[in-house]
Design a protein around this motif. Structure first.
Motif, PDB file in Angstrom:
ATOM      1  N   ALA A 158       0.843  -1.192   0.000  1.00 29.89           N
ATOM      2  CA  ALA A 158       0.000   0.000   0.000  1.00 29.89           C
ATOM      3  C   ALA A 158       0.882   1.247   0.000  1.00 29.89           C
ATOM      4  N   GLY A 159       0.455   2.288  -0.735  1.00 26.91           N
ATOM      5  CA  GLY A 159       1.176   3.546  -0.743  1.00 26.91           C
ATOM      6  C   GLY A 159       2.336   3.554  -1.707  1.00 26.91           C
ATOM      7  N   TRP A 222       2.175  -2.334 -14.480  1.00 28.38           N
ATOM      8  CA  TRP A 222       0.714  -2.352 -14.566  1.00 28.38           C
ATOM      9  C   TRP A 222       0.313  -2.760 -15.983  1.00 28.38           C
ATOM     10  N   VAL A 223      -0.960  -3.089 -16.158  1.00 26.32           N
ATOM     11  CA  VAL A 223      -1.490  -3.462 -17.476  1.00 26.32           C
ATOM     12  C   VAL A 223      -2.148  -2.236 -18.085  1.00 26.32           C
ATOM     13  N   PRO A 224      -1.693  -1.779 -19.250  1.00 25.50           N
ATOM     14  CA  PRO A 224      -2.348  -0.623 -19.892  1.00 25.50           C
ATOM     15  C   PRO A 224      -3.829  -0.892 -20.121  1.00 25.50           C
ATOM     16  N   GLY A 250      -9.297  -6.278 -13.813  1.00 31.06           N
ATOM     17  CA  GLY A 250      -9.394  -5.311 -12.725  1.00 31.06           C
ATOM     18  C   GLY A 250      -8.366  -5.559 -11.643  1.00 31.06           C
ATOM     19  N   GLY A 251      -8.478  -4.796 -10.564  1.00 28.57           N
ATOM     20  CA  GLY A 251      -7.554  -4.933  -9.448  1.00 28.57           C
ATOM     21  C   GLY A 251      -6.427  -3.916  -9.496  1.00 28.57           C
ATOM     22  N   PRO A 252      -5.469  -4.012  -8.578  1.00 28.34           N
ATOM     23  CA  PRO A 252      -4.422  -2.996  -8.449  1.00 28.34           C
ATOM     24  C   PRO A 252      -3.521  -2.839  -9.667  1.00 28.34           C
ATOM     25  N   TYR A 253      -3.438  -3.866 -10.517  1.00 30.39           N
ATOM     26  CA  TYR A 253      -2.552  -3.789 -11.673  1.00 30.39           C
ATOM     27  C   TYR A 253      -3.256  -3.286 -12.933  1.00 30.39           C
ATOM     28  N   ALA A 254      -4.534  -2.958 -12.826  1.00 30.75           N
ATOM     29  CA  ALA A 254      -5.313  -2.513 -13.976  1.00 30.75           C
ATOM     30  C   ALA A 254      -5.133  -1.015 -14.180  1.00 30.75           C
ATOM     31  N   VAL A 261       5.524   3.063  -7.890  1.00 33.05           N
ATOM     32  CA  VAL A 261       5.521   1.662  -7.482  1.00 33.05           C
ATOM     33  C   VAL A 261       6.887   1.017  -7.724  1.00 33.05           C
ATOM     34  N   SER A 262       7.950   1.797  -7.516  1.00 32.18           N
ATOM     35  CA  SER A 262       9.293   1.257  -7.691  1.00 32.18           C
ATOM     36  C   SER A 262       9.572   0.089  -6.748  1.00 32.18           C
TER      37      SER A 262
END
Length: 389
Positions: A158-159, A222-224, A250-254, A261-262
């Motif tokens: 998170a963050g 992430w996924v474009p 969906g989800g955090p990678y969408a 997010v390094s």
């Protein structure tokens, strides 16, 4: 099913049959996998989600800890470019980690500490010996990590990266750098380090230095949005059933995140990851030079952990039996598969590379558990160890 697979079409047939069996048994709703040499092609079986569309061969999946070897390669490329050294103290770029304190003993309260005798180095991060890592024994440190959001879990941290590192730095080390082994957190710290050394978010640095030159267009943090139709749903197994934890697409990678997010983990496809592994193992030229020098490739793919650090409490029971740790990968040190290196991700992903260059990649999206571990073991058994060179 036989544990050995013949070459070419026979091997591909055996792989597809294995995946279909596990889909039919309900282990996973779908999977993409690849097994073979330079010309190996992935196969897809099952669905993107329970009752969803067919799993595409170019599904973009959450790699989780299969990210570690990519980050390790990026770090070694920075070393070869002269930006930092393996034994450089990281506090030059990560001042949050200066003047570390160490627990007096593993079960000590988090304020019962002594000064660390030395700094954390890049080598410590690559070998998971920094003093940071997973704590699963119910100790005060483990409770403190859970309370401040730095304990490992199935979801991304998170963050943003800087805020996450600040929270981690507020806690003591479990042991002095270089004197113990704990999994996971060192590589998130490494991601922040690389971003600061490069002077740009790790997503931008990897795109310019590694992913772009290799042509890995479906690999990133992430996924474009125009590719979300290829992001499978994520699941965990509960009471024999698959419970959805992130929806398909969906989800955090969408889509792009709102924060840096390094410190995070990648998404990729079987074809992209295979191209990366081939470039690594075969030392395919990238911009006119090998991905890594022979020296650094040897370090990455060989055991770098001293025997004294391979204690039963450092990871799950039996992990160190015939296994070592290089830079971001586990290394088989004994038995017929000696010399194999690879690693798994918590969302049911796995890869290995054998000494003769044979590569295996398995991509599912069901959290590792008893049944998914069985699938991973069956997958690795398809590779006949008698053919290892």
């Amino acid at each position: 099913m036989s544990t050995a697979a013949g070459p070419g079409a026979d091997q591909r047939t055996a792989l597809e049959a294995l995946l279909r069996r596990h889909v039919e048994e309900g282990t996973v709703p779908g999977a993409v996998a690849l097994l073979g040499g330079e010309d190996a092609e992935p196969v897809a079986v099952g669905r993107l989600a329970v009752d969803g569309p067919a799993m595409p061969v170019d599904a973009v999946v959450r790699l989780q800890s299969m990210t570690k070897v990519v980050t390790a390669v990026a770090a070694l490329r920075a070393v070869e470019a002269g930006h930092l050294g393996l034994d450089d103290a990281v506090e030059r770029w990560l001042p949050e980690l200066a003047d570390r304190r160490v627990l007096r003993h593993p079960a000590a309260e988090v304020d019962d500490t002594v000064p660390a005798p030395g700094p954390i180095t890049l080598r410590h991060l690559l070998t998971c010996t920094s003093g940071y890592g997973m704590v699963v024994d119910g100790s005060p440190l483990g409770a403190a990590m859970a309370a401040n959001g730095t304990q490992a879990g199935p979801l991304p941290w998170a963050g943003g990266a800087d805020a996450w590192l600040a929270r981690l730095a507020a806690l003591p080390l479990a042991f002095a750098p270089g004197t113990g082994w704990r999994y996971h957190h060192s590589f998130s710290v490494l991601g922040v380090l690389l971003a600061r050394v490069a002077g740009r978010p790790l997503a931008d640095h990897l795109a310019a230095d590694l992913l772009g030159p290799l042509g890995l267009r479906d690999t990133g943090f992430w996924v474009p949005t125009d590719r979300l139709d290829r992001l499978p749903a994520a699941y965990r197994a509960e009471d024999g059933a698959l419970v959805e934890t992130e929806p398909a697409g969906g989800g955090p990678y969408a889509g792009p995140p709102d924060v840096d997010v390094s410190h995070g983990e990648l998404v990729s496809t079987a074809a992209d990851y295979h191209r990366f592994l081939r470039a690594l193992a075969a030392r395919t030229p990238v911009d006119g030079a090998p991905l890594l020098s022979a020296e650094h490739l040897a370090l990455l793919t060989s055991d770098q952990v001293a025997p004294a650090l391979k204690t039963p409490e450092s990871f799950f029971p039996g992990f160190w039996d015939g296994t070592g740790w290089g830079f971001g990968v586990a290394v088989v040190t004994a038995g017929p598969a000696a010399g194999r290196y690879g690693w798994s991700g918590g969302q049911g992903t796995d890869f290995f590379v054998d000494p003769d260059g044979t590569t295996g990649i398995l991509l599912t999206q069901v959290e590792l558990g008893e049944r998914t571990w069985g699938l991973l073991q069956d997958f690795q058994a398809l590779r006949d160890p008698d053919r290892l060179s």
